[in-house]
Design an enzyme around this catalytic site. Structure first.
Site, PDB file in Angstrom:
ATOM      1  N   HIS A 217       0.824  -1.198   0.000  1.00  0.00           N
ATOM      2  CA  HIS A 217       0.000   0.000   0.000  1.00  0.00           C
ATOM      3  C   HIS A 217       0.864   1.257   0.000  1.00  0.00           C
ATOM      4  O   HIS A 217       1.921   1.293   0.624  1.00  0.00           O
ATOM      5  CB  HIS A 217      -0.909   0.010   1.227  1.00  0.00           C
ATOM      6  CG  HIS A 217      -1.832  -1.161   1.293  1.00  0.00           C
ATOM      7  ND1 HIS A 217      -2.276  -1.711   2.481  1.00  0.00           N
ATOM      8  CD2 HIS A 217      -2.405  -1.910   0.310  1.00  0.00           C
ATOM      9  CE1 HIS A 217      -3.089  -2.728   2.231  1.00  0.00           C
ATOM     10  NE2 HIS A 217      -3.165  -2.876   0.922  1.00  0.00           N
TER      11      HIS A 217
ATOM     12  N   ASP B 263      -6.332  -6.185  -2.851  1.00  0.00           N
ATOM     13  CA  ASP B 263      -4.899  -6.445  -3.020  1.00  0.00           C
ATOM     14  C   ASP B 263      -4.646  -7.474  -4.116  1.00  0.00           C
ATOM     15  O   ASP B 263      -3.655  -7.387  -4.850  1.00  0.00           O
ATOM     16  CB  ASP B 263      -4.288  -6.924  -1.706  1.00  0.00           C
ATOM     17  CG  ASP B 263      -4.187  -5.810  -0.670  1.00  0.00           C
ATOM     18  OD1 ASP B 263      -4.316  -4.636  -1.040  1.00  0.00           O
ATOM     19  OD2 ASP B 263      -3.983  -6.130   0.520  1.00  0.00           O
TER      20      ASP B 263
ATOM     21  N   TYR C  44      -0.086   0.938  14.161  1.00  0.00           N
ATOM     22  CA  TYR C  44       0.773   1.914  13.518  1.00  0.00           C
ATOM     23  C   TYR C  44       0.193   3.311  13.601  1.00  0.00           C
ATOM     24  O   TYR C  44      -1.012   3.521  13.577  1.00  0.00           O
ATOM     25  CB  TYR C  44       1.119   1.535  12.080  1.00  0.00           C
ATOM     26  CG  TYR C  44       0.013   1.055  11.177  1.00  0.00           C
ATOM     27  CD1 TYR C  44      -0.498   1.871  10.178  1.00  0.00           C
ATOM     28  CD2 TYR C  44      -0.480  -0.248  11.292  1.00  0.00           C
ATOM     29  CE1 TYR C  44      -1.482   1.406   9.317  1.00  0.00           C
ATOM     30  CE2 TYR C  44      -1.465  -0.712  10.440  1.00  0.00           C
ATOM     31  CZ  TYR C  44      -1.959   0.124   9.451  1.00  0.00           C
ATOM     32  OH  TYR C  44      -2.944  -0.344   8.606  1.00  0.00           O
TER      33      TYR C  44
ATOM     34  N   LYS D 215       4.276   6.128   8.119  1.00  0.00           N
ATOM     35  CA  LYS D 215       3.774   5.144   9.078  1.00  0.00           C
ATOM     36  C   LYS D 215       4.883   4.713  10.031  1.00  0.00           C
ATOM     37  O   LYS D 215       6.033   4.531   9.620  1.00  0.00           O
ATOM     38  CB  LYS D 215       3.238   3.907   8.344  1.00  0.00           C
ATOM     39  CG  LYS D 215       2.071   4.186   7.418  1.00  0.00           C
ATOM     40  CD  LYS D 215       1.675   2.946   6.627  1.00  0.00           C
ATOM     41  CE  LYS D 215       0.519   3.235   5.683  1.00  0.00           C
ATOM     42  NZ  LYS D 215       0.160   2.042   4.861  1.00  0.00           N
TER      43      LYS D 215
END
Length: 209
Positions: free
Chosen positions: A60, A173, A130, A70
């Site tokens: 991603h 995905d 995260y 992140k």
């Protein structure tokens, strides 16, 4: 905290303090982060993802600017966390770096804006948390197929318990383009633009940590 071979990606291994009652660690310190990366981590969103063994998420990334930096760790279970340099023009374009995140060493990975992120769960109940510099914006989010041969990511074939892993991807995905397709379609971030955006953040006042 040290920089990985992909510029803009860092790995942090915390000190753990344990006794017969349990354990304590600091998984993020603003001053230490600033010293290592040269910028503050703006917190706009905090995510928690729980995955069964074999779940494969990513790759991603988000449009830059503003992108989405992140700061990632695994608080339970284990995942192989992967950074992918998707920035066109980068000296390490297409390179991948893998870090084992688990509840033993409790490492953390930081990915700056423009880098791709993916992970494979190595145990049932693997819990990844995260911190994100920007909130989720579907119209700016993109993906690369994590099994694209051009990326050459060496995903584990057995889990933490020694059992064979069956990869499970989301529908989104599984339908993601290859790296070459995404580049041809103009979806990938520009390396120079990413660096310029990160420099602009360094001149932006941030809250004290």
């Amino acid at each position: 905290m040290h920089e990985l071979p992909v510029e803009g990606a860092f790995e942090f291994t915390p000190r753990q303090f344990g006794d017969d009652r349990g354990m304590f660690l600091e998984w993020f310190r603003g001053g230490q982060f600033l010293d290592a990366t040269g910028q503050h981590l703006a917190l706009a969103q905090a995510n928690c993802s729980v995955s069964a063994a074999g779940v494969l998420r990513g790759v991603h990334f988000a449009d830059v600017p503003p992108g989405q930096a992140k700061y990632v760790t695994c608080v339970a279970g284990a995942v192989l966390d992967v950074v992918v340099d998707l920035r066109v023009g980068s000296p390490t374009f297409g390179r991948t770096e893998s870090v084992l995140l688990d509840d033993v060493d409790r490492r953390t990975v930081y990915l700056s804006e423009g880098l791709g992120h993916a992970f494979l769960s190595l145990a049932d109940g693997s819990t990844v948390v995260y911190l994100c510099s920007e909130g989720y914006a579907p119209e700016r989010e993109h993906g690369i197929h994590p099994l694209d041969p051009e990326l050459g990511i060496e995903w584990p074939t057995v889990g933490r318990d020694g059992q064979k892993l069956e990869y499970e991807l989301s529908a989104k995905d599984a339908e993601a383009p290859t790296l070459a397709q995404a580049q041809a379609d103009g979806l990938l971030p520009d390396y120079a633009a990413c660096l310029a955006y990160r420099r602009s953040l360094r001149n932006t006042p941030s809250p004290r940590h």
